[in-house]
Design an enzyme around this catalytic site. Structure first.
Site, mmCIF file in Angstrom:
data_model
loop_
_atom_site.group_PDB
_atom_site.id
_atom_site.type_symbol
_atom_site.label_atom_id
_atom_site.label_comp_id
_atom_site.label_asym_id
_atom_site.label_seq_id
_atom_site.Cartn_x
_atom_site.Cartn_y
_atom_site.Cartn_z
ATOM 1 C CG ASP A 82 6.425 2.100 103.725
ATOM 2 O OD1 ASP A 82 5.301 3.222 103.912
ATOM 3 O OD2 ASP A 82 5.869 2.041 102.136
ATOM 4 C CG HIS A 179 -1.202 -1.615 100.430
ATOM 5 N ND1 HIS A 179 -1.560 -0.658 101.112
ATOM 6 C CD2 HIS A 179 0.299 -0.296 100.367
ATOM 7 C CE1 HIS A 179 -1.288 0.072 102.160
ATOM 8 N NE2 HIS A 179 -0.267 0.530 101.471
ATOM 9 N N GLY A 207 -0.108 2.124 96.968
ATOM 10 C CA GLY A 207 -0.626 1.436 96.383
ATOM 11 C C GLY A 207 -0.638 1.411 94.750
ATOM 12 N N GLY A 208 0.783 2.358 94.718
ATOM 13 C CA GLY A 208 0.331 3.223 93.657
ATOM 14 C C GLY A 208 0.561 2.107 91.978
ATOM 15 C CB THR A 209 0.957 -1.402 91.355
ATOM 16 O OG1 THR A 209 2.420 -1.577 92.033
ATOM 17 C CG2 THR A 209 1.169 -2.466 90.078
ATOM 18 C CG ASN A 228 5.013 4.503 99.333
ATOM 19 O OD1 ASN A 228 5.277 5.821 99.436
ATOM 20 N ND2 ASN A 228 4.390 4.056 100.848
HETATM 21 P P1 13P Z 1 1.730 -1.302 95.066
HETATM 22 O O1 13P Z 1 2.171 -2.482 96.017
HETATM 23 O O2 13P Z 1 0.836 -1.205 94.661
HETATM 24 O O3 13P Z 1 2.695 -0.584 93.978
HETATM 25 O O4 13P Z 1 1.811 0.272 96.824
HETATM 26 C C1 13P Z 1 3.187 -0.047 97.765
HETATM 27 C C2 13P Z 1 3.223 0.810 98.712
HETATM 28 O O5 13P Z 1 1.761 1.330 98.844
HETATM 29 C C3 13P Z 1 3.810 0.385 99.904
HETATM 30 O O6 13P Z 1 3.965 1.338 100.876
#
Ligand code: 13P
Length: 389
Positions: A82, A179, A207-209, A228
């Site tokens: 990535d 992210h 930025g799935g978190t 992600n």
């Molecule tokens: P988060 O750390 O917000 O989950 O995002 C991870 C990401 O998008 C890695 O490319």
């Protein structure tokens, strides 16, 4: 099982309206937790190596461990690198067997982003590797030496041209997603809908978190086929380490790390279920292509006209170096026959069938073989393929 073609995997998710979890892993503890979660839920999964988290040599020494773990999994796994911006590093990770790369020139101007991404796509597709590009910029994971880290929302009016000109397989979008912990901005779902209408390829949400179930659902219903996720796993680990330390202030490394894999597993299971990829492993294994190493074997006989010429060893070493630098070549070995003087066996291992096809057609391969033939009146027999796995 062998790795699963990432493009096939994402298209399956796109068609069936779920998202594959692309989990950022920093070490083997993260990796074990993610793989346990995928096995438990029978989900296809992407092991995601975020290039900006590693020094180059660290990344290159981690990849073989990830590859080995992926091959022991009983669910479909792809390995993605990535946020790459360096073409040379991209070529190296592809030659090590990673079957997905994300090329991040998202903070450059449109034309520059297109030009540099397209260059990488050409190379990656010759190696049978899936490519993700990013239009607009999701802040929080800037790549070295490229522009700033301001949020730039993806322009729905530009995505079609971006996808067509670069040839990417999937597109990372910036629709308010961020992210890391710095959440706050809302997801611009209307923008996502317009992007999805403009291009018919799997979309990727970085930025799935920290997003809500409802946000995940709407994203998936509007073309997002890969999410992600990293910070949530890192937090699960930190939480466990802090609890271990609180329970015993004299805890040493092993005590501190106790149970972290279990915390990663639980968090990854929660994500997989939220993104509806649980239970999809069997369909994906049946419908998507597996990718495995391919060997090209040639025998080489040094003829009479070689007599009086300098030793062939330095020439073979040069040929080995030259063949090994062709994209998609994992390794090259050359061995001398013990029983027949002047006879050699050359084994070129390629990352997959596509890479093998391009290898045979490549100019460098032709140069090497014709140089050997001219200097040493060699007999370079036709390549013979042997499938591994
Ligand atoms: P988060 O750390 O917000 O989950 O995002 C991870 C990401 O998008 C890695 O490319």
């Amino acid at each position: 099982m062998p790795l699963m073609d990432l493009n096939d995997m994402l298209k399956h998710a796109y068609r069936h309206r779920y998202a594959v979890g692309s989990f950022g892993i920093d070490d083997t503890l993260f990796m074990a937790g993610v793989l346990q979660a995928a096995e438990e839920t029978r989900a296809p999964v992407v092991l995601n190596l975020i290039a900006t988290h590693f020094a180059e040599d660290e990344l290159e020494s981690f990849i073989p461990l990830v590859m080995q773990a992926a091959h022991t999994a009983t669910v479909p796994v792809a390995i993605n690198v990535d946020h790459l911006s360096d073409g040379a590093l991209a070529q190296r990770v592809m030659s090590m067997g990673c079957n997905g790369i994300m090329i991040d020139h998202s903070s450059l101007r449109f034309s520059e982003n297109v030009g540099r991404t397209a260059e990488c796509v050409k190379l990656a597709h010759q190696c049978g590797v899936t490519v993700e590009g990013e239009l607009g910029h999701v802040p929080g994971e800037p790549v070295d030496g490229e522009g700033g880290d301001e949020q730039i929302l993806t322009s729905a009016g530009e995505v079609k041209a971006y996808v067509e000109r670069t040839g990417i397989d999937c597109l990372a979008v910036s629709v308010g997603n961020v992210h890391g912990h710095a959440k706050g901005s809302k997801m611009d779902l209307a923008r996502l809908v317009r992007i999805h209408q403009a291009v018919d390829i799997p979309l990727v949400l970085h930025g799935g978190t920290g997003l809500t179930l409802e946000q995940y659902r709407k994203a998936i219903d509007n073309g997002v086929a890969k999410i992600n996720y990293y910070t949530g796993l890192a937090d699960a680990i930190s939480k466990r380490i802090k609890a271990n330390l609180a329970a015993d202030h004299r805890a040493v490394y092993r005590d501190l790390m106790h149970g972290v894999t279990e915390n990663v597993r639980a968090e990854a299971v929660r994500c997989i279920k939220s993104w509806r990829s649980d239970g999809r492993a069997a369909e994906v294994s049946a419908q998507c292509r597996a990718v495995g190493e391919v060997e090209y074997v040639a025998t080489l006989a040094v003829g009479n006209t070689a007599s009086g010429k300098p030793g062939i060893e330095p020439v073979l070493q040069e040929a080995q170096r030259s063949l090994a630098s062709i994209p998609g070549v994992a390794r090259v070995s050359i061995g001398a026959s013990r029983t027949h003087a002047g006879r050699y066996c050359v084994i070129v291992t390629l990352v997959n069938e596509t890479a093998a096809r391009h290898f045979l057609e490549s100019q460098r391969h032709r140069q090497v073989t014709s140089k050997l033939a001219l200097s040493y009146a060699t007999d370079w027999s036709d390549g013979l393929y042997v499938e591994m796995d």
